[in-house]
Design an enzyme around this catalytic site. Structure first.
Site, short mmCIF file in Angstrom:
data_model
loop_
_atom_site.label_atom_id
_atom_site.label_comp_id
_atom_site.label_asym_id
_atom_site.label_seq_id
_atom_site.Cartn_x
_atom_site.Cartn_y
_atom_site.Cartn_z
CD GLU A 209 -1.29 -0.46 3.57
OE1 GLU A 209 -1.90 -1.84 3.52
OE2 GLU A 209 -1.37 0.13 4.60
CB CYS B 6 4.39 -2.41 13.31
SG CYS B 6 4.26 -1.82 11.46
CB CYS C 249 2.30 1.36 8.97
SG CYS C 249 3.78 0.83 8.15
CB CYS D 186 7.68 -3.23 15.22
SG CYS D 186 9.50 -2.78 14.65
CB CYS E 220 8.00 -5.81 7.78
SG CYS E 220 9.34 -5.22 8.46
CB CYS F 117 3.87 7.00 2.90
SG CYS F 117 4.15 5.70 4.10
#
Ligand code: SAH
Length: 355
Positions: free
Chosen positions: A104, A131, A345, A128, A124, A117
C-alpha cells in the site's frame, strides 16, 4: 546467472526486466551494447518520466529497430490499483503486484506539497510489536520498479505532481538496501522523476551497518530513525531489532552518520499509553539525544484491532512535548492523517488479505 534472474522474474509475474527499474546509466549501457548512441537512454527517460506514455510504440522519435529491441528486452507493465480510499487530505492506495501480492501507499496533502508514503517490501521481518505490517512476515523485497510505479501511478490517478517521498510504508528499507539505492537514483535523476534528494526521506528501525553504508551515498536524502523508546528495556519489548542493535550501538552509528553527512536526523517516537509516555521517559529521551543534530517527531499511535496497545492521552502527549521542548530539543507532534481510513502502516493490506 541469466536463468536464475529469469526464474526470479517469473516469480515476480514479469517475464522480462521492467523498464521502470532501470537507472539512466543502465539504459545507457544497454544502448551501447546494442551499438546505439547512449543519448537514446535520455530519450527513453523522457518518454517514461516526462511525457509519461505507457507503450513503447508511443516513443515516436525512436526508430523502429530500437523499439523492437526494447520490446524484446523489457516489459513496460504497470501495477494494478486494486483499491483506493479517498479523504480530503489523504488517499490510500492498495496496489496489486504482478505476482498477486499486495502493498500500500498513502498520499498526503500538506501545505508544503504532496507527499507519498511508499512500501519497500511485501511483509516485514522486523516484528515490531505494535505494527500491522509485520504481521505478515517478509515474502519478498520490492524491486525498484515496483517502488517507482507506486509514485507514477498515484500521480496518474490524481493528475498532480508529487513533491515528497517517504519510504515509511510496509517493509524495512534497509533490509532491501540495493533496490532502495537504485530507486533513489531513479527518482532523483533530473531526467527522471526529478525529486530533490532533500524531499526524500527513508525511515529505518535501526539496522546499524546500513546506517553506516547510507552515510556514504552521493545523495542528500533525509534519514529518520524509528526510536520509540528512551532505553533498551522498553525498546527490547517493542522492537526485536534492538536485541541485535541496542541503543549503545545505534546512537553512536547515528552520531557517525551526522558527523559524516552534516545532516539532521529525525527520531520517530510513537506515543503508546503507559508504555513509553511517562515523564521519566521524556527526561530519559532528552538525556539520550542531547547534543545530537536531530529533531524528535512524536507520533500519536494509530490503534489497530490486532494489538492491545493504546494511544497515549492527548494531555500526556502535550506534557511529553513540553518537557522535551523545555530542555531545548527540537520536537514536533505529528499531525494526524488517515486514521479514519485505516492508513496506519499495513492496515489496508491486512484487511484485504486477512493476515
Ligand atoms: N521499517 C521502517 C519503515 C516502516 S514503519 C521503520 O521502522 O522505520 C514507518 C513508521 O510507522 C515507523 O516509525 C513505525 O514504527 C510507524 N508505525 C507502525 N505502526 C504504526 C501505528 N499503528 N501507528 C503509528 N505509527 C506506526
Amino acid at each position: 546467472m541469466e536463468t536464475k534472474k529469469k526464474n526470479k522474474r517469473k516469480e515476480l509475474g514479469e517475464l522480462m526486466k521492467n523498464i521502470y527499474g532501470e537507472t539512466l546509466k543502465d539504459l545507457e549501457e544497454y544502448f551501447l551494447s546494442l551499438g546505439e548512441k547512449k543519448f537514446k537512454a535520455i530519450q527513453v527517460y523522457d518518454w517514461l518520466y516526462k511525457k509519461k506514455v505507457s507503450s513503447f510504440d508511443d516513443f515516436s522519435n525512436v526508430k523502429k529497430t530500437v523499439i523492437d529491441n526494447l520490446k524484446k528486452d523489457y516489459s513496460i507493465n504497470k501495477l494494478t490499483i486494486s483499491k483506493v480510499e479517498r479523504d480530503k487530505e489523504v488517499n490510500k492506495y492498495l496496489f496489486e503486484l504482478n505476482d498477486k501480492r499486495y502493498v500500500e501507499s498513502v498520499l498526503m496533502r500538506h501545505d508544503y506539497g504532496l507527499s507519498i508514503c511508499i512500501s519497500s517490501q511485501v511483509g516485514c521481518n522486523m516484528g515490531c510489536k505494535f505494527c500491522e505490517s509485520g504481521r505478515l512476515k517478509k515474502v519478498r523485497n520490492l524491486e525498484a520498479y515496483e517502488m517507482i510505479l507506486q509514485i507514477l501511478q498515484v500521480e496518474e490517478d490524481i493528475k498532480e505532481k508529487i513533491t515528497h517521498v517517504v519510504i515509511m510504508g510496509i517493509g524495512e528499507p534497509f533490509d532491501n538496501y540495493d533496490n532502495i539505492i537504485k530507486f533513489i537514483e531513479i527518482i532523483n535523476n533530473p531526467r527522471g522523476i526529478e525529486l530533490g534528494s532533500r524531499h526524500i526521506t527513508i525511515s529505518t528501525c535501526g539496522i546499524v551497518p546500513k546506517i553506516d553504508e547510507f552515510s556514504t551515498i552521493p545523495f542528500q536524502v533525509n534519514l529518520a530513525i524509528s526510536l520509540h523508546a528512551p532505553n533498551n528495556e522498553i525498546r527490547n519489548k517493542l522492537m526485536p531489532i534492538n536485541k541485535v542493535y541496542p541503543l549503545e550501538k545505534l546512537i553512536p552509528a547515528i552520531k557517525r552518520y551526522i558527523s559524516k553527512t552534516n545532516r539532521r536526523v529525525t527520531f520517530e517516537y510513537i506515543m503508546l499509553d503507559k508504555v513509553n509516555d511517562t515523564e521519566k521517559c521524556a527526561y530519559e529521551l532528552c538525556d539520550l539525544l542531547r547534543g545530537l543534530n536531530c529533531y524528535i517527531n512524536l507520533i500519536p499511535y494509530n490503534e489497530t484491532n490486532n494489538f492491545e496497545y493504546k494511544r497515549s492521552k492527548k494531555g500526556t502527549i502535550l506534557k511529553f512535548y513540553d518537557i522535551i521542548k523545555s530542555r531545548g530539543l527540537n520536537v514536533t507532534i505529528r499531525r494526524e492523517f488517515g486514521s479514519k481510513i485505516s492508513a496506519a502502516c499495513g492496515q489496508l493490506r491486512s484487511k484485504k488479505e486477512d493476515v
